[in-house]
Design an enzyme around this catalytic site. Structure first.
Site, mmCIF file in Angstrom:
data_model
loop_
_atom_site.group_PDB
_atom_site.id
_atom_site.type_symbol
_atom_site.label_atom_id
_atom_site.label_comp_id
_atom_site.label_asym_id
_atom_site.label_seq_id
_atom_site.Cartn_x
_atom_site.Cartn_y
_atom_site.Cartn_z
ATOM 1 N N VAL A 52 0.983 -1.396 -0.165
ATOM 2 C CA VAL A 52 0.073 0.130 0.082
ATOM 3 C C VAL A 52 0.984 1.078 -0.052
ATOM 4 O O VAL A 52 1.764 1.276 0.609
ATOM 5 C CB VAL A 52 -0.894 -0.067 1.177
ATOM 6 C CG1 VAL A 52 -0.217 -0.032 2.450
ATOM 7 C CG2 VAL A 52 -2.224 1.014 1.178
ATOM 8 N N CYS A 53 0.408 2.472 -0.798
ATOM 9 C CA CYS A 53 1.009 3.623 -0.484
ATOM 10 C C CYS A 53 -0.165 4.666 -0.424
ATOM 11 O O CYS A 53 -1.354 4.149 0.146
ATOM 12 C CB CYS A 53 1.736 3.854 -1.820
ATOM 13 S SG CYS A 53 0.745 3.997 -3.306
ATOM 14 N N ARG A 54 0.090 5.907 -0.957
ATOM 15 C CA ARG A 54 -0.920 6.748 -0.572
ATOM 16 C C ARG A 54 -2.238 6.484 -1.625
ATOM 17 O O ARG A 54 -3.506 6.455 -1.172
ATOM 18 C CB ARG A 54 -0.752 8.231 -0.736
ATOM 19 C CG ARG A 54 -1.669 9.373 -0.512
ATOM 20 C CD ARG A 54 -1.254 10.901 -0.488
ATOM 21 N NE ARG A 54 -0.616 11.196 -1.989
ATOM 22 C CZ ARG A 54 -1.469 11.500 -2.784
ATOM 23 N NH1 ARG A 54 -2.601 11.867 -2.680
ATOM 24 N NH2 ARG A 54 -1.029 11.862 -4.184
ATOM 25 N N GLY A 56 -1.837 4.498 -4.819
ATOM 26 C CA GLY A 56 -1.674 2.946 -5.702
ATOM 27 C C GLY A 56 -0.690 2.891 -6.494
ATOM 28 O O GLY A 56 -0.448 1.852 -7.144
ATOM 29 N N MET A 80 -3.924 4.027 0.638
ATOM 30 C CA MET A 80 -4.525 4.533 2.096
ATOM 31 C C MET A 80 -5.530 5.495 2.081
ATOM 32 O O MET A 80 -6.271 5.778 3.111
ATOM 33 C CB MET A 80 -3.161 5.279 3.263
ATOM 34 C CG MET A 80 -2.189 4.191 3.254
ATOM 35 S SD MET A 80 -2.826 2.733 4.361
ATOM 36 C CE MET A 80 -3.647 3.802 5.793
#
Length: 102
Positions: A52-54, A56, A80
């Protein structure tokens, strides 16, 4: 992203330190994308990884890299931002502020 991670799965957060500090999923493993190559020994390779990142994009690149190198990784679409919008728990926060996704 499933409603709950499968038993034994690991959520790998690849955002930068300031993003992690502002708010992250409880129990997630934090290895920033910029450090992933140097810290691969910290990434478990015997479990399903949800990366996961902010939003995708970074996690999609890390997922591809991990899958090409023997890991079983899944990109968390929407990152996220979707996690927070779905009302999932966050922990962290800086300077007495409530946790948030930045």
């Amino acid at each position: 992203m499933p409603a709950q991670l499968p038993e034994g799965a690991v959520l790998l957060d690849v955002r930068e330190q300031d993003e992690w500090d502002a708010g992250h999923a409880p129990g997630a493993l934090h290895v920033p994308m910029s450090e992933i190559g140097a810290r691969l020994e910290e990434v478990p390779n015997d479990v399903q990884l949800y990366v996961v990142c902010r939003a995708g994009g970074r996690s999609a690149r890390v997922t591809q890299y991990l899958n090409e190198n023997g890991w079983e990784a899944v990109n968390v679409e929407g990152g996220m931002q979707h996690w927070e919008a779905a009302g999932r728990p966050l922990e962290g926060g800086t300077d007495g502020m409530a946790p948030e996704v930045i």
